[in-house]
Design a protein around this motif. Structure first.
Motif, PDB file in Angstrom:
ATOM      1  N   ASP A 324      15.302   7.289 -17.407  1.00  0.00           N
ATOM      2  CA  ASP A 324      14.824   8.729 -16.642  1.00  0.00           C
ATOM      3  C   ASP A 324      14.973   8.338 -15.142  1.00  0.00           C
ATOM      4  O   ASP A 324      15.432   7.372 -14.627  1.00  0.00           O
ATOM      5  CB  ASP A 324      13.377   8.642 -17.163  1.00  0.00           C
ATOM      6  N   PHE A 326      12.848   9.369 -11.269  1.00  0.00           N
ATOM      7  CA  PHE A 326      11.790   9.171 -10.174  1.00  0.00           C
ATOM      8  C   PHE A 326      11.862   9.992  -9.075  1.00  0.00           C
ATOM      9  O   PHE A 326      12.798   9.782  -8.120  1.00  0.00           O
ATOM     10  CB  PHE A 326      11.196   7.735 -10.106  1.00  0.00           C
ATOM     11  N   LYS A 361       7.983  11.733 -12.722  1.00  0.00           N
ATOM     12  CA  LYS A 361       8.939  10.916 -13.545  1.00  0.00           C
ATOM     13  C   LYS A 361       9.532  12.005 -14.329  1.00  0.00           C
ATOM     14  O   LYS A 361       8.511  12.873 -14.933  1.00  0.00           O
ATOM     15  CB  LYS A 361       8.481  10.091 -14.727  1.00  0.00           C
ATOM     16  N   ASN A 415       5.718   2.336 -15.767  1.00  0.00           N
ATOM     17  CA  ASN A 415       6.750   3.326 -16.141  1.00  0.00           C
ATOM     18  C   ASN A 415       6.399   4.038 -17.242  1.00  0.00           C
ATOM     19  O   ASN A 415       6.695   5.249 -17.287  1.00  0.00           O
ATOM     20  CB  ASN A 415       7.749   2.473 -16.519  1.00  0.00           C
TER      21      ASN A 415
END
Length: 482
Positions: A324, A326, A361, A415
């Motif tokens: 993913d 950020f 995120k 996270n």
């Protein structure tokens, strides 16, 4: 009871105070031979302090570069002669080398490259137009790439660091006046220049090679109603992304952030997020202001409308954990001051006031997985847009470090859900001598250096509490947080 106790202990371990130790300090006497010190950290390779000689001869003066270790010990000193009118314009660290750009009003410039590995300095001289701006400086592949506006014409400039030759690619679009074209941002990725260009109400992606030849131009916003306010291109892993801010109206600042993959030089799965739909975006405000915004938001929703809070955002490059992505942005707004001279009111720009930051995120499709906002208040209002927060991946988690007024702040975001799993703050002590107090501190600045180390610097008046002796210095203090 035991379970409850363990939960309390775990919660307390997440938010804790830290100690900041002064682990180095450099002082320059106020009445020394050099002035206008510029403090330039070079990651964990060391610290560079550059300054200008007060005295000149035959239109020349010395420009000094001092290189210090991370322990603040002097390693090398070198000086070069420059034109008297030259001033510090910008700096860029690329591949471990520090590049300092000096300019003067007649349009000439000098790029001073300092290599911490060899302690050697090389210079590049060149000419540039007097009234031309130099924005978005990027060093790549032996060239300086920047965007510029000269006489209402926007251009991409490329400077050869070996020869000093500067060539330009003028940006034109058919049936569009040059004054309605503006380069929002330029960067270099994989030896290709990517420029995001505002063309009236649209934003185009231009690609150029390192010689300035245009490789392609695509309209990114032809199929979207939103107006892009700011944007930047990043590469994370093997994918390209465009992030920034947007507005649904034609005037004013941004209303939110957007996130999109860049695929085949076009937006892919672009998603827009209103600032007020982000978690804790107004937390830095007073309770009264937050309540006022909530009332307006509810009123707009009842009328079938969306209420927006206008802001500007300094967006960072996208980071990835391999799956993913950020986004980090620092919210700010311009401050103007008015003064009266007789019957005339004069308005002047006083700088940018930073208030808070957003960490979000996203998955590759642009879906917002979580977001967190947190207050930040730097000690100064800069005259140009800059980043105060240093961001990095710590394992799979996101680590942010910044200075907030008189505090050093370290935040570690988990996270999985964005929760803060480590939040450490420490007050700044001005000197490492318990017998001394800083009575005045002017033009103070601070920034993250490397690891858990920060720099605080500025002009100080220091008083010895035992002898009563005072001295005025430019001081650079290193703090290590524990």
């Amino acid at each position: 009871m035991r379970t409850l106790l363990l939960c309390v202990i775990a919660l307390c371990s997440q938010v804790m105070s830290m100690t900041a130790q002064v682990t180095g300090r450099i002082e320059y006497p106020h009445r020394a031979d050099y002035e206008d010190q510029v403090v330039l950290p070079v990651d964990d390779k060391g610290l560079v302090i550059q300054s200008f000689a007060k005295d000149s001869k035959e239109g020349k003066r010395y420009f000094k570069t001092e290189f210090y270790s991370t322990a603040m010990k002097l390693i090398s000193t070198d000086s070069i002669l420059i034109d008297k009118g030259m001033y510090f314009y910008s700096d860029v660290v690329e591949s471990g080398v520090l590049y300092t750009v000096l300019r003067q009003k007649d349009g000439s410039f000098m790029i001073v490259a300092f290599n911490p590995a060899t302690h050697k300095i090389t210079t590049t001289d060149g000419e540039y137009t007097r009234k031309g701006s130099m924005r978005n400086l990027v060093i790549a592949n032996g060239s300086v790439v920047f965007s510029s506006t000269q006489k209402k014409l926007d251009r991409i400039g490329i400077i050869d660091l070996k020869t000093g030759n500067c060539r330009f690619t003028d940006i034109h679009f058919p049936k569009v006046k040059d004054k309605n074209i503006f380069v929002l941002e330029n960067t270099v990725i994989d030896n290709t220049i990517y420029a995001l260009v505002g063309v009236e109400t649209d934003v185009y992606l231009l690609r150029l090679d390192m010689q300035g030849n245009q490789l392609g131009a695509n309209n990114l916003t032809a199929d979207i109603a939103e107006r892009i306010i700011s944007a930047s291109v990043s590469k994370a892993g093997n994918k390209f992304f465009v992030t920034g801010t947007y507005s649904k109206s034609k005037k004013g600042g941004a209303e939110g952030i957007f996130f999109s993959e860049l695929k085949d030089d076009r937006f892919n799965n672009i998603k827009f997020y209103n600032f007020l739909k982000l978690k804790n975006f107004t937390e830095y405000m007073s309770d009264r202001k937050q309540a006022k915004i909530e009332r307006r938001k509810e009123k707009a929703e009842k009328a079938g409308k969306e209420y927006s809070l206008r802001y500007l955002m300094a967006s960072h490059r996208i980071m990835t954990d391999g799956k993913d992505y950020f986004y980090l942005g620092e919210a700010y707004y311009p401050v103007y001051r008015t003064t009266w001279i007789g019957n005339t009111m004069i308005t002047t720009f006083a700088g940018y006031n930073y208030t808070h930051a957003v960490l979000a995120k996203f998955d590759v499709a642009g879906n917002l997985l979580w977001d967190e906002c947190f207050p930040m208040e730097p000690r100064l209002m800069p005259m140009y847009v800059k980043h105060f927060v240093s961001a990095s991946m710590k394992g799979n988690n996101v680590n942010l470090l910044f200075t907030d007024k008189n505090r050093l702040v370290s935040k570690l975001f988990r996270n999985a859900d964005g929760n803060v799993i480590q939040d450490r703050t420490s007050e700044i002590i001005e000197t490492d001598n318990e017998d001394e107090d800083v009575k005045k501190m002017r033009y103070s600045n601070s920034q993250h250096w490397y690891g858990d180390n920060f720099l605080v610097y500025g002009t100080q008046v220091v008083k010895n509490t035992k002898t009563g002796e005072r001295r005025k210095v430019f001081a650079v203090t290193k703090y290590t947080i524990k």
